[in-house]
Design an enzyme around this catalytic site. Structure first.
Site, PDB file in Angstrom:
ATOM      1  N   HIS A  40       0.830  -1.200   0.000  1.00 57.05           N
ATOM      2  CA  HIS A  40       0.000   0.000   0.000  1.00 57.05           C
ATOM      3  C   HIS A  40       0.867   1.254   0.000  1.00 57.05           C
ATOM      4  CE1 HIS A  40       1.114   0.764   4.153  1.00 57.05           C
ATOM      5  NE2 HIS A  40       0.940  -0.527   4.369  1.00 57.05           N
ATOM      6  N   ASP A 309       4.105  -4.668   3.636  1.00 56.33           N
ATOM      7  CA  ASP A 309       5.541  -4.945   3.600  1.00 56.33           C
ATOM      8  C   ASP A 309       5.850  -6.342   4.110  1.00 56.33           C
ATOM      9  OD1 ASP A 309       4.782  -4.261   6.176  1.00 56.33           O
ATOM     10  OD2 ASP A 309       6.479  -2.935   6.551  1.00 56.33           O
TER      11      ASP A 309
END
Length: 407
Positions: A40, A309
């Site tokens: 994102h 991540d």
């Protein structure tokens, strides 16, 4: 308060739409399929309450969105990335040169959080302006889609013992004490509420412990986790640009300090999600999805998966890819960055070749909200796939690599 950048959204319409992307193709090859695994874009940190709020006597800047939500600037940045990637896919003749994509051309699936769903929608807006392209959302907004949930799946004591031991060994091999001192100097941690009533209060690795419980994310507690959270908040403020010329309350002023902060953030992620056995377990669902998309002839030409991540870090570690650098970036898994799984076919022999690249916005591009184009492209690093040659993997080599990571 960190200001909204809605006027910048309006300025997008004034930016030239051409965004030529240099194709990494080998002569005589055609691009046949791409899977994009994206982190994102820019989100607000969680600093209003809890450990981070008590870890400094300073006041954290306020944000115009809720904790963890995509910012307006993050949306702008994702439009830039979507437009750039969309143009590259057209230039590579994987997608039609004009018009809106059909279901056989493109599909987007994002985790069911605001920041991931919004990121996918902004990517689509940049890649396919004026087109109605749905983003798949499998769970109610605000809950975690199991595909993107970076949790431990195995439920046996021996695995948990091995996982925690591997994390502890990785920590022991890390020289993070100087970097922790940098965090202390920026946040004035020893003078914070967290240190009230404690003598000789410092961030120290000795108090860090780990857990790998089934159904939960691999976790760390203690100074390393706290320092990583503080660094994350400082990085998000740096990317967002608070209008305050001196960052870290005027105490974050040098490149050496940023490198120290990056060391903490990157090492924290590597320890939790980068040890091989943990990485293979955590990344299992996403690896299986990538495998299925590549195996199924009916898969879309382009698939976008938007997660976090931890998804990217664990997947790379599961594949055996840990030693890489991203020029121009502090983070190993930067916001707005994406992995590109690329399937190429030799036009003469018909043989397949698989490649993996990391495409990402640089720190300067994030900070200054720079449009991405052929003059100012995002970073691109070709990742060496274990057991494969300079130009990627054959179909047999890539299948072996994926299946080894899945087992």
């Amino acid at each position: 308060m960190i200001r909204s950048l809605r006027p910048l959204l309006l300025a997008l319409a004034l930016v030239a739409t051409a965004a030529a992307a240099a194709s990494p193709s080998v002569e005589g090859e055609a691009l046949e399929q791409v899977i994009l695994l994206s982190r994102h874009n820019l989100r607000a940190p969680v600093v209003a309450s809890g450990a981070l709020a008590h870890a400094t006597q300073e006041r954290w800047p306020r944000w115009d969105v809720g904790p963890g939500e995509l910012t307006t600037k993050g949306g702008v940045l994702e439009v830039y990335m979507g437009r750039y990637i969309g143009q590259w896919l057209r230039q590579a003749q994987l997608l039609p040169a004009s018009g809106c994509p059909q279901p056989a051309d493109f599909h987007a699936h994002a985790n069911s959080l605001q920041r991931t769903q919004a990121t996918a929608q902004f990517f689509v807006a940049g890649a396919f302006p004026g087109c109605h392209v749905a983003v798949e959302q499998r769970m109610p907004l605000g809950t975690i889609d199991p595909l993107f949930d970076p949790v431990v799946h195995r439920d046996d004591a021996a695995f948990r013992t091995r996982a925690v031991s591997a994390m502890q060994q990785a920590l022991s091999a890390s020289d993070l004490a100087p970097a922790l001192s940098v965090v202390e100097g920026i946040t004035l941690y020893p003078q914070s509420a967290a240190c009230t009533g404690r003598s000789n209060c410092h961030l120290a690795l000795a108090d860090t412990t780990f857990s790998a419980e089934p159904g939960k994310e691999p976790r760390a507690s203690g100074s390393l986790a706290l320092a990583s959270g503080l660094v994350d908040a400082l990085l998000m403020e740096h990317y967002q640009g608070s209008g305050i010329p001196r960052e870290g309350w005027g105490r974050l002023t040098t490149e050496a300090q940023w490198q120290a902060l990056a060391q903490i953030r990157n090492r924290y992620q590597d320890i939790l999600f980068g040890t091989p056995e943990v990485a293979r377990d955590v990344a299992g669902p996403l690896l299986a999805r990538v495998d299925a998309l590549l195996e199924d002839p009916a898969s879309p030409k382009v698939s976008l998966l938007v997660g976090h991540d931890s998804n990217i870090g664990s997947l790379l570690a599961a594949l055996g890819i840990t030693d890489y650098t991203l020029p121009g970036q502090y983070e190993k898994t930067p916001i707005g960055g994406l992995l590109q799984f690329e399937r190429w076919r030799d036009r003469q022999s018909g043989g397949e070749r698989f490649r993996l690249a990391y495409v990402y916005p640089t720190t300067a591009q994030l900070r200054d909200a720079l449009p991405l184009n052929d003059v100012q492209p995002p970073g691109r690093v070709e990742l060496a796939l274990p057991g494969c040659g300079q130009y990627g993997c054959s179909d047999v080599q890539f299948e072996r690599l994926l299946h080894r990571a899945l087992n």
